[in-house]
Design an enzyme around this catalytic site. Structure first.
Site, short mmCIF file in Angstrom:
data_model
loop_
_atom_site.label_atom_id
_atom_site.label_comp_id
_atom_site.label_asym_id
_atom_site.label_seq_id
_atom_site.Cartn_x
_atom_site.Cartn_y
_atom_site.Cartn_z
N GLY A 59 -2.50 2.32 -4.44
CA GLY A 59 -2.02 3.70 -4.46
C GLY A 59 -1.87 4.23 -3.05
N VAL A 119 0.86 -1.17 0.00
CA VAL A 119 0.00 0.00 0.00
C VAL A 119 0.90 1.23 0.00
CG1 VAL A 119 -1.77 1.30 1.26
CG2 VAL A 119 -1.81 -1.21 1.27
N CYS A 120 0.56 2.21 -0.83
CA CYS A 120 1.26 3.49 -0.86
C CYS A 120 2.73 3.27 -1.21
CB CYS A 120 1.06 4.20 0.48
SG CYS A 120 1.45 5.97 0.47
N THR A 121 3.65 3.94 -0.50
CA THR A 121 5.07 3.81 -0.81
C THR A 121 5.66 2.50 -0.31
OG1 THR A 121 5.60 5.07 1.19
CG2 THR A 121 5.51 6.29 -0.90
#
Length: 227
Positions: free
Chosen positions: A150, A100-102
């Site tokens: 994202g 998730v995310c970075t």
């Protein structure tokens, strides 16, 4: 049948990257969640909420699904050999390798996204190319057994996608109803949908920390290439 899901905890992660999908996936039939770090001491998140690991790298069982949450300060984790080695070992036997995310930058630093399409936070995704991955600006990106979300809140939708994939839409919708998940956003939550003045203000507010992270991530990629 038990389905073991492991979330990597690391100091100063964005807690919603982990707690959002964890809350949803905890309702999935057969799911057994593990929150993993080097030891079982409390791990601080970026909002001051500390998270307590349930197991260590050494004691974690083989995982069916590996999930790596993100946060602004990913660079130290991307350089941590113990973390990267554990991710590689677990990914080798997992049916799903996710982030998730970075968190996708951490997977990429472990060499686990080379040749894959992947999602990431919009402000960091382009750096995936430094590690041989292709950034896709979508809320959820699936490429073979890699499923990457994202930024931050997309982890919730990502978890429902996992449940739908493994157990069907009816089960996913039942869990959504039990959690009363029926978002009605005000809009503007992506660069494409945000008003220009809002986007400019957010970019300006993030500029200093993003520049620092971009420099760190670029240096990590260069170090790996020269190793």
């Amino acid at each position: 049948m038990t389905y073991d899901i492991g979330f990597l905890l690391w100091p100063h992660l964005t807690q919603l990257d982990m707690t959002g999908p964890a809350q949803v996936l905890s309702r999935m039939p057969g799911a057994r969640l593990h929150f993993v770090w080097k030891d079982t001491g409390a791990v601080p998140s970026d909002c001051g909420l500390s998270l307590v690991p349930t197991t260590t790298f050494a004691d974690c069982p083989p995982l069916d699904m590996l999930c790596v949450p993100g946060g602004v300060g990913v660079a130290p984790v991307m350089r941590d050999a113990a973390v990267l080695d554990w991710l590689r070992v677990q990914a080798a036997g997992a049916s799903l390798v996710t982030s998730v995310c970075t968190g996708s930058l951490i997977l990429a630093a472990a060499g686990l996204l080379r040749g894959y399409r992947a999602g990431c936070h919009w402000a960091a995704g382009e750096q995936l190319a430094l590690f041989g991955a292709e950034f896709v600006a979508e809320r959820i990106v699936t490429d073979r057994n890699r499923i990457t979300a994202g930024g931050v809140t997309s982890g919730i939708d990502f978890a429902f996608r996992i449940i739908e994939t493994l157990h069907g839409r009816d089960v996913a919708e039942q869990i959504a109803l039990a959690l009363e998940y029926d978002p009605a956003p005000m809009g503007g939550g992506t660069p494409a949908s945000a008003r220009p003045e809002v986007l400019a203000a957010v970019r300006a507010g993030m500029a200093a920390r993003l520049a620092s992270r971009e420099a760190d991530v670029a240096a990590i990629a260069a170090e790996m290439e020269n190793a």
